[in-house]
Scaffold this motif. Sequence first.
Motif, short mmCIF file in Angstrom:
data_model
loop_
_atom_site.label_atom_id
_atom_site.label_comp_id
_atom_site.label_asym_id
_atom_site.label_seq_id
_atom_site.Cartn_x
_atom_site.Cartn_y
_atom_site.Cartn_z
N UNK A 177 25.20 21.52 45.45
CA UNK A 177 23.88 21.90 44.94
C UNK A 177 23.25 20.81 44.10
N UNK A 178 24.06 20.22 43.24
CA UNK A 178 23.55 19.15 42.37
C UNK A 178 23.06 17.96 43.20
N UNK A 179 23.83 17.57 44.21
CA UNK A 179 23.44 16.44 45.06
C UNK A 179 22.14 16.75 45.81
N UNK A 180 21.99 17.97 46.28
CA UNK A 180 20.77 18.35 47.00
C UNK A 180 19.55 18.28 46.07
N UNK A 181 19.72 18.75 44.84
CA UNK A 181 18.60 18.69 43.88
C UNK A 181 18.21 17.23 43.60
N UNK A 182 19.22 16.36 43.49
CA UNK A 182 18.94 14.94 43.26
C UNK A 182 18.13 14.34 44.41
N UNK A 183 18.49 14.69 45.64
CA UNK A 183 17.76 14.18 46.81
C UNK A 183 16.30 14.60 46.75
N UNK A 184 16.07 15.86 46.46
CA UNK A 184 14.69 16.37 46.41
C UNK A 184 13.88 15.62 45.35
N UNK A 185 14.47 15.45 44.16
CA UNK A 185 13.73 14.81 43.06
C UNK A 185 13.54 13.31 43.28
N UNK A 186 14.53 12.67 43.90
CA UNK A 186 14.47 11.21 44.05
C UNK A 186 13.69 10.75 45.28
N UNK A 187 13.64 11.58 46.31
CA UNK A 187 13.08 11.11 47.58
C UNK A 187 11.76 11.77 47.96
N UNK A 188 11.34 12.77 47.19
CA UNK A 188 10.09 13.47 47.51
C UNK A 188 9.23 13.58 46.25
N UNK A 189 7.92 13.77 46.43
CA UNK A 189 7.04 13.86 45.25
C UNK A 189 7.16 15.22 44.56
N UNK A 190 8.33 15.43 43.96
CA UNK A 190 8.64 16.70 43.30
C UNK A 190 9.13 16.39 41.89
N UNK A 191 8.54 17.03 40.90
CA UNK A 191 8.96 16.77 39.51
C UNK A 191 9.96 17.80 39.01
N UNK A 192 9.97 18.98 39.62
CA UNK A 192 10.86 20.07 39.17
C UNK A 192 11.32 20.85 40.40
N UNK A 193 12.58 21.22 40.38
CA UNK A 193 13.11 22.02 41.49
C UNK A 193 14.03 23.11 40.96
N UNK A 194 13.90 24.29 41.54
CA UNK A 194 14.90 25.36 41.34
C UNK A 194 15.61 25.51 42.68
N UNK A 195 16.93 25.40 42.62
CA UNK A 195 17.72 25.43 43.86
C UNK A 195 18.81 26.48 43.76
N UNK A 196 18.91 27.31 44.79
CA UNK A 196 20.02 28.26 44.89
C UNK A 196 20.85 27.88 46.10
N UNK A 197 22.15 27.82 45.89
CA UNK A 197 23.06 27.55 46.99
C UNK A 197 24.03 28.73 47.11
N UNK A 198 23.94 29.44 48.21
CA UNK A 198 24.78 30.61 48.47
C UNK A 198 25.90 30.25 49.43
N UNK A 199 27.03 30.91 49.23
CA UNK A 199 28.13 30.81 50.19
C UNK A 199 28.41 32.25 50.63
N UNK A 200 27.67 32.72 51.63
CA UNK A 200 27.76 34.14 52.00
C UNK A 200 29.14 34.49 52.51
#
Length: 118
Positions: free
Chosen positions: A76-99
């Motif tokens: 989850x942490x790595x995915x949030x980093x990708x979003x913030x570093x590679x896209x024009x996004x300043x804030x992200x809320x991320x949920x990662x489920x393992x159903x």
Amino acid sequence: MDIVFIKDLDIETVIGIYDWERKIRQTVRLNLEMSSDIARGAATDRIEDALDYKAVAKRLIAFVENSSFQLVETLGERCAEIVLNEFPVEWVRLELDKPGAVRGSKSVGIRIERGRKP
Ligand SMILES: Nc1nc2c(c(=O)[nH]1)N=C([C@H](O)[C@@H](O)CO)CN2
């Protein structure tokens, strides 16, 4: 704050702390809320002025499919980093489920918020 979201993005990957989990692929489910200036894209009606949710989803699918972390925290942490570093996004809320990871529970997972709220 305006939000672009991606709901219930299911991706298969290697994830888990147990030996048997290292030998199989399991489904994880991503839910994302990303800050984005919706008015900008709305004013021009051009994808170049919007946050392209398909581009974000494709990037995360490629990353998660090729990853093999033990903990949902790390993935989850790595995915949030990708979003913030590679896209024009300043804030992200991320949920990662393992159903289905815990018998008797529909799902388990994490929810994190990263970046600065505009
Ligand atoms: N906080 C966490 N707890 C647990 C995790 C995890 O990733 N983060 N993982 C497991 C196992 O892999 C489990 O999902 C297998 O059913 C247990 N606890």
